[in-house]
Write an enzyme that holds these catalytic residues in place. Structure first.
Site, PDB file in Angstrom:
ATOM      1  N   HIS A 176      41.434  51.132  42.176  1.00  0.00           N
ATOM      2  CA  HIS A 176      40.360  50.387  41.501  1.00  0.00           C
ATOM      3  C   HIS A 176      39.022  50.820  42.101  1.00  0.00           C
ATOM      4  O   HIS A 176      38.453  51.820  41.676  1.00  0.00           O
ATOM      5  CB  HIS A 176      40.594  48.884  41.515  1.00  0.00           C
ATOM      6  CG  HIS A 176      41.295  48.350  42.728  1.00  0.00           C
ATOM      7  ND1 HIS A 176      40.784  48.472  44.000  1.00  0.00           N
ATOM      8  CD2 HIS A 176      42.471  47.686  42.849  1.00  0.00           C
ATOM      9  CE1 HIS A 176      41.614  47.892  44.854  1.00  0.00           C
ATOM     10  NE2 HIS A 176      42.649  47.414  44.200  1.00  0.00           N
TER      11      HIS A 176
ATOM     12  N   HIS B 275      37.054  45.895  47.484  1.00  0.00           N
ATOM     13  CA  HIS B 275      38.219  46.083  48.359  1.00  0.00           C
ATOM     14  C   HIS B 275      38.835  47.443  48.052  1.00  0.00           C
ATOM     15  O   HIS B 275      39.788  47.552  47.278  1.00  0.00           O
ATOM     16  CB  HIS B 275      39.234  44.958  48.131  1.00  0.00           C
ATOM     17  CG  HIS B 275      40.357  44.934  49.105  1.00  0.00           C
ATOM     18  ND1 HIS B 275      40.971  43.768  49.508  1.00  0.00           N
ATOM     19  CD2 HIS B 275      41.004  45.927  49.769  1.00  0.00           C
ATOM     20  CE1 HIS B 275      41.938  44.054  50.360  1.00  0.00           C
ATOM     21  NE2 HIS B 275      41.984  45.359  50.533  1.00  0.00           N
TER      22      HIS B 275
ATOM     23  N   ASN C 155      34.120  39.547  43.395  1.00  0.00           N
ATOM     24  CA  ASN C 155      34.898  40.758  43.668  1.00  0.00           C
ATOM     25  C   ASN C 155      34.995  41.557  42.367  1.00  0.00           C
ATOM     26  O   ASN C 155      35.542  41.074  41.368  1.00  0.00           O
ATOM     27  CB  ASN C 155      36.291  40.378  44.176  1.00  0.00           C
ATOM     28  CG  ASN C 155      37.099  41.575  44.610  1.00  0.00           C
ATOM     29  OD1 ASN C 155      37.075  42.620  43.967  1.00  0.00           O
ATOM     30  ND2 ASN C 155      37.842  41.442  45.692  1.00  0.00           N
TER      31      ASN C 155
ATOM     32  N   HIS D 196      39.791  38.301  40.416  1.00  0.00           N
ATOM     33  CA  HIS D 196      40.736  38.376  39.306  1.00  0.00           C
ATOM     34  C   HIS D 196      40.513  37.259  38.288  1.00  0.00           C
ATOM     35  O   HIS D 196      40.366  37.516  37.085  1.00  0.00           O
ATOM     36  CB  HIS D 196      42.169  38.329  39.842  1.00  0.00           C
ATOM     37  CG  HIS D 196      43.212  38.461  38.781  1.00  0.00           C
ATOM     38  ND1 HIS D 196      43.601  39.673  38.261  1.00  0.00           N
ATOM     39  CD2 HIS D 196      43.930  37.520  38.122  1.00  0.00           C
ATOM     40  CE1 HIS D 196      44.529  39.484  37.334  1.00  0.00           C
ATOM     41  NE2 HIS D 196      44.740  38.180  37.228  1.00  0.00           N
TER      42      HIS D 196
ATOM     43  N   GLU E  91      36.054  44.622  51.912  1.00  0.00           N
ATOM     44  CA  GLU E  91      37.338  44.180  52.449  1.00  0.00           C
ATOM     45  C   GLU E  91      38.281  45.363  52.589  1.00  0.00           C
ATOM     46  O   GLU E  91      38.194  46.325  51.821  1.00  0.00           O
ATOM     47  CB  GLU E  91      38.006  43.172  51.501  1.00  0.00           C
ATOM     48  CG  GLU E  91      37.212  41.922  51.230  1.00  0.00           C
ATOM     49  CD  GLU E  91      37.940  40.996  50.266  1.00  0.00           C
ATOM     50  OE1 GLU E  91      37.560  39.812  50.206  1.00  0.00           O
ATOM     51  OE2 GLU E  91      38.874  41.461  49.578  1.00  0.00           O
TER      52      GLU E  91
ATOM     53  N   HIS F 248      41.285  34.135  47.272  1.00  0.00           N
ATOM     54  CA  HIS F 248      42.545  34.563  46.672  1.00  0.00           C
ATOM     55  C   HIS F 248      43.061  33.470  45.740  1.00  0.00           C
ATOM     56  O   HIS F 248      43.463  32.402  46.174  1.00  0.00           O
ATOM     57  CB  HIS F 248      43.629  34.922  47.684  1.00  0.00           C
ATOM     58  CG  HIS F 248      44.623  35.906  47.129  1.00  0.00           C
ATOM     59  ND1 HIS F 248      44.463  37.266  47.235  1.00  0.00           N
ATOM     60  CD2 HIS F 248      45.757  35.717  46.417  1.00  0.00           C
ATOM     61  CE1 HIS F 248      45.472  37.884  46.642  1.00  0.00           C
ATOM     62  NE2 HIS F 248      46.266  36.968  46.131  1.00  0.00           N
TER      63      HIS F 248
END
EC number: 2.6.99.2
Length: 242
Positions: free
Chosen positions: A50, A43, A7, A214, A70, A190
């Site tokens: 972002h 996303h 991601n 992240h 997403e 996540h």
């Protein structure tokens, strides 16, 4: 082996902090693939804080592995997905003001809504995945929407991993079993990281894809992006001990 989809939202966050095009999100995505990533995830949110909608458009011809978009399936998002036609769309019920995704779908309550959206994406040849909490009932109900996969929302697992990893993963194993019995593919994402990833994928067989952003980008500050991606791929190798 479970695929790693990187991601790249946090790379876009850094770019947007100063304006301009540094770091270059498109180049970063291509580099992630070159370094071994088997997919790229974005996303976009309505405020485009972002990833921007234009980023998704620009990435489509560049991504050579698997492109996953997403988001909350509001009209603008649906239009974007139908325009870009990624390999996969992941439906996430995030509110406009959410810092990050913080819950899965109630697939019982929103069954009809999700069914209509899944049907729309299927008509355009786009694989669908529905973001769900680790609840067997939600996983089972997701199957009635016609979705191809569910993505297990793993924040609770990550939060409980250090204290008691067996207890933390138990509800995810139950939800995964329910999803598999219902004929659904399994994704997860996540707060998965280098500490907890291997135990998760080895304890729950059949995870097709993990989406990690992240933690991976944070690790890249210390190890570099290429080394970090290789470290995450190593954690996904099934023959390594937990």
């Amino acid at each position: 082996m479970t695929k790693l989809s990187v991601n790249i939202n946090k790379i876009a966050t850094l770019r947007n902090a100063r304006g301009g095009n540094l770091p270059d999100v498109l180049k970063a995505a291509m580099d992630c693939e070159r370094f071994g990533a088997q997919g790229i995830t974005v996303h976009p949110r309505p405020d485009e804080r972002h990833i921007r909608y234009q980023d998704a458009r620009d990435l489509k011809p560049l991504v050579k592995t698997e492109f996953n978009i997403e988001g909350n399936p509001e009209p603008r998002f649906i239009d974007l997905v139908l325009e870009v036609k990624p390999h996969q769309v992941t439906l996430v019920p995030d509110a406009h003001d959410a810092i990050t995704s913080n819950q899965g779908w109630d697939t019982v309550k929103y069954r009809n809504h999700l069914t209509d959206i899944v049907r729309t994406f299927h008509q355009h040849g786009i694989r669908t995945s529905i973001f769900v909490d680790p609840d067997p009932r939600m996983a089972e109900a997701a199957a009635y929407t016609g979705t191809d996969r569910v993505e297990l929302y793993t924040e609770a697992y990550a939060a409980g991993y250090q204290k008691n990893r067996e207890a933390a993963i138990a509800p995810f194993a139950a939800a995964a079993e329910a999803a598999t019995k219902a004929g659904l593919g399994l994704n997860a994402g996540h707060d998965l990281n280098l500490d907890n990833l291997r135990y998760f994928v080895q304890t729950i067989p059949g995870i097709l894809e993990v989406s990690i952003g992240h933690a991976l980008i944070a690790d890249a500050l210390y190890y570099g992006l290429e080394t970090t991606i290789q470290l995450y791929l190593r954690e996904l190798k099934p023959w390594l001990p937990v």
